[in-house]
Write an enzyme that holds these catalytic residues in place. Structure first.
Site, mmCIF file in Angstrom:
data_model
loop_
_atom_site.group_PDB
_atom_site.id
_atom_site.type_symbol
_atom_site.label_atom_id
_atom_site.label_comp_id
_atom_site.label_asym_id
_atom_site.label_seq_id
_atom_site.Cartn_x
_atom_site.Cartn_y
_atom_site.Cartn_z
ATOM 1 C CG HIS A 43 63.109 8.705 43.772
ATOM 2 N ND1 HIS A 43 62.284 9.637 43.182
ATOM 3 C CD2 HIS A 43 62.345 7.602 43.952
ATOM 4 C CE1 HIS A 43 61.082 9.123 43.009
ATOM 5 N NE2 HIS A 43 61.080 7.878 43.477
ATOM 6 C CG ASP B 284 62.352 12.775 42.466
ATOM 7 O OD1 ASP B 284 62.948 12.098 43.329
ATOM 8 O OD2 ASP B 284 61.398 12.333 41.798
ATOM 9 C CE1 TYR C 260 44.331 18.571 44.903
ATOM 10 C CE2 TYR C 260 46.697 18.621 44.544
ATOM 11 C CZ TYR C 260 45.610 18.684 45.397
ATOM 12 O OH TYR C 260 45.810 18.872 46.738
ATOM 13 C CB SER D 31 58.892 6.750 41.191
ATOM 14 O OG SER D 31 58.447 7.259 42.411
#
Length: 432
Positions: free
Chosen positions: A138, A88, A248, A298
């Site tokens: 964050h 991050d 993915y 997030s």
């Protein structure tokens, strides 16, 4: 897509950076000069912004109120011994709830040596080499949701408060992170001994098949690491696209849910979504101390990463050790569902931490659509009876006999009384 494809953070903490990036994007003229596109805001509410340090949050956040923490931690030792890599903006260890949670020695700053500049020409400082500098906040919020230690004067705590965070700084407020630096970060996390990797960001555009980022993800999965990634915040725009690395194979893609266990309006939808988790009004730790509230996938991803850390702690030893596939399937299987199977809005459902840790009698490789599905033998339909059934006829006749018998007894008794009174009147001296 070029290897230097920019990556974006999925939260409201970067609104200002988004505006600057949008201004810069208007001047881009070639693919190689493509500027970073920060994720659209999860909410238009600007009250979620705060400065650092911030005031501590007194109560217990709603995302933790929905969990019986004592039951959750019963056989998990609160995630002790499990290492979670947070790729991050860095993790600030000056927040007291994270000081003992972060392994700074294992941390790494993989931010490009020449970070991007804003429109004023100012570039965000790279920070410490161990990844413990976070100018944005964050990464510090993400880490807190996973492993913040208990503290006085606050009811906020991480879901796995004894797990260890490996801080990997790979992005900043200007969106300097790229697909290449994200791939390098994943490889580093595996080498650093991560059991779980949390990625609360995605690429600005889709990547070509077999890209360096996909290869890094596959190496992590093959190394038996649980990889958790945010689904993205493009739900309000109605965009129907895959996000990477969430899309993915092998990655646990997490959407955001609200207090009603429904998909948050901003949360990215798609067939690639595996589960949803709280992502609205999320309280967590910020640099220099205290807490702030934010929205976005997030913060849904680390919620699930915390559950994965607890499962790793509980099932990480002995001959029955669970693989990353077992852990992902367990989280999906025990999620709270609105339909029997998979849903493109919330995947297999909203994660249920306690169910994931208690309904674990046997390990599974894949979730099964079973809730609400009839699996038992269907009952034989009853025959349609148009007239009176035999039971009804017997009950009716029995009623007649009972009533008739009672009436006969009453008549006989009454007749006897009348006869006796008549004899007395006719023969006063007769014996009664």
């Amino acid at each position: 897509m070029v290897l230097g494809s920019p990556v974006r953070l999925s939260s409201t903490a970067l609104r200002g950076a988004r505006r600057l990036a949008a201004m810069a994007a208007a001047t881009a003229v070639t693919a190689s000069a493509l500027t970073v596109t920060i994720a659209q805001p999860a909410s238009a509410d600007t009250t979620t912004q705060c400065s650092f340090p911030a005031k501590p949050y007194d109560g217990r956040p709603w995302s933790l109120q929905r969990v019986l923490l004592n039951e959750l931690w019963k056989d998990t030792d609160q995630g002790a011994g499990v290492r979670v890599a947070v790729i991050d903006t860095g993790v600030d260890t000056t927040n007291k709830q994270l000081k003992d949670a972060v392994d700074a020695k294992a941390g790494k700053n993989l931010l490009p040596k020449k970070p991007k500049k804003d429109e004023t020409g100012r570039a965000t400082p790279r920070g410490k080499a161990d990844g413990t500098t976070d100018e944005v906040g964050h990464g510090t919020k993400v880490a807190g949701i996973i492993a913040a230690r208990p503290a006085r004067k606050t009811g906020f705590v991480g879901l796995a408060p004894k797990a260890t965070i490996i801080p990997i700084k790979q992005n900043d407020a200007n969106g300097s992170g790229t697909a290449a630096s994200l791939a390098d970060s994943i490889d580093y996390a595996v080498k650093a001994g991560a059991d779980v990797i949390n990625i609360s960001q995605d690429t600005a555009e889709a990547l070509k098949p077999d890209s360096a980022l996909e290869q890094a993800v596959q190496r992590a999965v093959q190394a038996d690491v649980v990889v958790v990634a945010s689904a993205g915040n493009d739900g309000l725009g109605g965009k129907n696209k895959k996000t990477y690395p969430a899309s993915y194979p092998g990655v646990l893609a997490v959407a955001a849910s609200d207090r009603n266990n429904e998909r948050a309006p901003f949360s990215q939808a798609g067939d690639f979504v595996d589960v949803a988790a709280p992502g609205v009004d999320m309280v967590s730790t910020v640099p220099k101390g205290g807490h702030c509230v934010d929205n976005g996938t997030s913060f849904s991803a680390p919620y699930v990463a915390g559950v994965a850390a607890l499962l790793r702690a509980k099932h990480n030893k002995g001959p029955d050790k669970w693989s990353q596939q077992n852990i992902v399937a367990q989280i999906e299987q025990t999620a709270e569902r609105s339909i029997p199977g998979h849903d493109r809005l919330v995947g297999w459902g909203v994660v249920d931490p306690v169910a994931a840790l208690t309904e674990d009698d046997k390990r599974i490789d894949h979730p099964v659509a079973r809730e609400g599905v009839e699996t038992a033998e269907k009952p034989t339909p009853a025959k349609l009876q148009l007239g009176e059934t035999e039971q009804e006829r017997n009950e009716r006749l029995g009623t007649y006999v009972l009533v008739g018998g009672g009436t006969l007894v009453a008549v006989v008794a009454g007749t006897s009384l009348v006869y006796r009174d008549w004899r007395r009147r006719k023969h006063p001296t007769a014996s009664s």
